[in-house]
Design a protein around this motif. Sequence first.
Motif, short mmCIF file in Angstrom:
data_model
loop_
_atom_site.label_atom_id
_atom_site.label_comp_id
_atom_site.label_asym_id
_atom_site.label_seq_id
_atom_site.Cartn_x
_atom_site.Cartn_y
_atom_site.Cartn_z
N SER A 85 1.46 8.29 1.11
CA SER A 85 1.01 6.90 1.16
C SER A 85 1.56 6.20 2.39
O SER A 85 0.87 5.38 3.01
N ALA A 86 2.79 6.53 2.78
CA ALA A 86 3.38 5.94 3.99
C ALA A 86 2.60 6.39 5.22
O ALA A 86 2.26 5.58 6.09
N ARG A 87 2.31 7.69 5.30
CA ARG A 87 1.57 8.23 6.45
C ARG A 87 0.20 7.56 6.56
O ARG A 87 -0.20 7.12 7.64
N GLN A 114 0.82 -1.22 0.00
CA GLN A 114 0.00 0.00 0.00
C GLN A 114 0.85 1.27 0.00
O GLN A 114 0.32 2.36 -0.17
N VAL A 115 2.16 1.12 0.21
CA VAL A 115 3.04 2.28 0.29
C VAL A 115 3.84 2.40 -1.01
O VAL A 115 4.48 1.44 -1.44
N ARG A 116 3.77 3.57 -1.60
CA ARG A 116 4.52 3.82 -2.84
C ARG A 116 6.02 3.76 -2.54
O ARG A 116 6.44 4.00 -1.42
N PRO A 117 6.83 3.46 -3.52
CA PRO A 117 8.29 3.41 -3.31
C PRO A 117 8.83 4.79 -2.93
O PRO A 117 8.32 5.81 -3.39
N PRO A 118 9.87 4.82 -2.11
CA PRO A 118 10.50 6.10 -1.77
C PRO A 118 10.91 6.85 -3.04
O PRO A 118 11.45 6.27 -3.98
N GLY A 119 10.62 8.13 -3.05
CA GLY A 119 10.95 8.96 -4.21
C GLY A 119 9.81 9.09 -5.21
O GLY A 119 9.82 9.99 -6.03
N ALA A 120 8.84 8.19 -5.14
CA ALA A 120 7.69 8.29 -6.04
C ALA A 120 6.82 9.46 -5.59
O ALA A 120 6.84 9.84 -4.42
N PRO A 121 6.06 10.04 -6.53
CA PRO A 121 5.17 11.12 -6.13
C PRO A 121 4.25 10.65 -5.00
O PRO A 121 3.70 9.55 -5.04
#
Length: 124
Positions: free
Chosen positions: A26-28, A14-21
């Motif tokens: 998404s992490a929060r 559910q969390v986009r990769p680091p650096g992705a828009p």
Amino acid sequence: MNSSASVPPGWPPQVRPPGAPQWEESARNWLYDQVPGEWRRYEVLQRHPLLLARNVRYHVEGAINGHRLGYSRARVETADHIEPPTLQQLLEADAREGARLVALARQVRLVEDALQGVRWVPRL
């Protein structure tokens, strides 16, 4: 890093990769999904996802410790109150939940590391 960046094994889908828009958003959102809804009230956690990740990590670690304690005491504390087949069902459910919590702890730690700027590099 772009949105096609590699993520480590165990990264929450559910969390986009680091650096992705909007990766931090998404992490929060995912981190908030792992804790009681009341946590959304605290502005400091909304403004600082790293602090949110830290607190979520401690919350999950506490759940793991509590779960292990409950599992280890289940036979002694319930022997006079439930039938053995029911106890077995409880222990099986507890084992599944324990495994889920351990996997969740890994996911939270990966997200926390990424929020600190740690980037995973795949090895051949």
